[in-house]
Design an enzyme around this catalytic site. Structure first.
Site, short mmCIF file in Angstrom:
data_model
loop_
_atom_site.label_atom_id
_atom_site.label_comp_id
_atom_site.label_asym_id
_atom_site.label_seq_id
_atom_site.Cartn_x
_atom_site.Cartn_y
_atom_site.Cartn_z
N ARG A 150 0.78 -1.22 0.17
CA ARG A 150 0.08 0.07 -0.02
C ARG A 150 0.98 1.46 -0.02
O ARG A 150 0.22 2.36 -0.41
CB ARG A 150 -1.07 -0.08 1.14
CG ARG A 150 -0.23 -0.05 2.59
CD ARG A 150 -1.58 -0.24 3.62
NE ARG A 150 -2.40 1.10 3.72
CZ ARG A 150 -1.98 2.05 4.60
NH1 ARG A 150 -0.79 2.34 4.90
NH2 ARG A 150 -3.01 3.07 4.45
N ASP A 164 -1.57 8.17 8.12
CA ASP A 164 -1.72 7.09 8.57
C ASP A 164 -0.97 7.04 10.03
O ASP A 164 -0.28 7.74 10.53
CB ASP A 164 -0.71 5.65 8.18
CG ASP A 164 -1.36 5.42 6.77
OD1 ASP A 164 -2.55 5.65 6.56
OD2 ASP A 164 -0.42 4.68 5.97
#
Ligand code: ADE
Length: 225
Positions: A150, A164
């Site tokens: 990712r 994140d």
């Protein structure tokens, strides 16, 4: 990037490779993930890959020959060989970033009661995904593959992983979607205000507050590497 995964249970990876973001990354040629059945490298007439451990007391132990041959076959000059083991270094987001810049990874999944100690000499790195024991390294290799893929450029929008959890040693800020009022729980007004500077400030404060409450160790820099 290319990722080769060595396992005695290739069927465990079917759903993983054919779902969501990993599936799309493969289709878009952003990553090439190959699953290799260790048995195919066994020189034993019955394709045996394990045997009893010398000294007794343990169950079946993975033998070195098939795994050494597999790594010899797949390894290139720029390959990083990683062994999944609960005895390895604990995996963290920082390492996911570093690994996402590599050209080629080989992930070796241990199974049964363990693997022959000599297999360790193949590894550039031994990784554990946490202080618990799985029945094998397959789930661990999927965790690592997922978290690395990712982060490869083009797989998801950069914006999506800039905030994140664990980036800048902070947990992610809270997010909301419709409806504005759900069972009396309301979306904070600032998020509906359209005022970008205030929204940014709110998110920074919330990320800090959450981290302080739940993971003060991250703020103290104890658990970031
Ligand atoms: N194999 C078994 N348990 C594991 C763990 N916690 N991390 C990585 N590989 C493993």
């Amino acid at each position: 990037m290319k990722i080769d995964i060595l396992t005695i249970f290739p069927e465990m990876f079917e759903g993983f490779l054919t779902t969501s973001i990993i599936k799309r990354a493969i289709q878009n040629n952003l990553v090439d993930i190959q699953i290799h059945d260790i048995r195919n490298y066994s020189k034993d007439p019955h394709k045996k890959v394990d045997d009893y451990g010398f000294g007794g007391g343990r169950g079946m132990v993975l033998m070195p020959q098939p795994i050494f041959d597999a790594v010899d076959d797949l390894k290139q000059t720029n390959t990083k060989v990683i062994l999944m083991t609960p005895q390895g270094k604990t995996y963290k987001q920082k390492l996911a970033y570093d690994l996402s810049k590599e050209k080629h990874l080989i992930l070796i999944c241990g199974h049964y009661e363990g693997f022959d100690e000599r297999i360790r000499t193949l590894a550039d790195l031994e990784l554990s995904i946490g202080d618990y024991v799985l029945t094998g390294g397959e789930l661990a290799s999927m965790v690592i593959t997922d978290s690395v893929v990712r982060l490869i450029d083009g797989v998801i929008e950069k914006e999506s992983h800039l905030n994140d959890s664990f980036n800048n040693n902070l947990l992610d800020y809270p997010v909301y979607t419709k409806p504005v009022d759900f069972r009396g729980m309301k979306v904070p007004d600032v998020l509906l205000s359209g005022h970008h500077a205030n929204i940014k400030k709110y998110r920074e404060e919330e990320a800090y507050k959450k981290t302080k409450e739940r993971r003060p160790d991250l703020l103290e820099g104890e658990n970031n590497g």
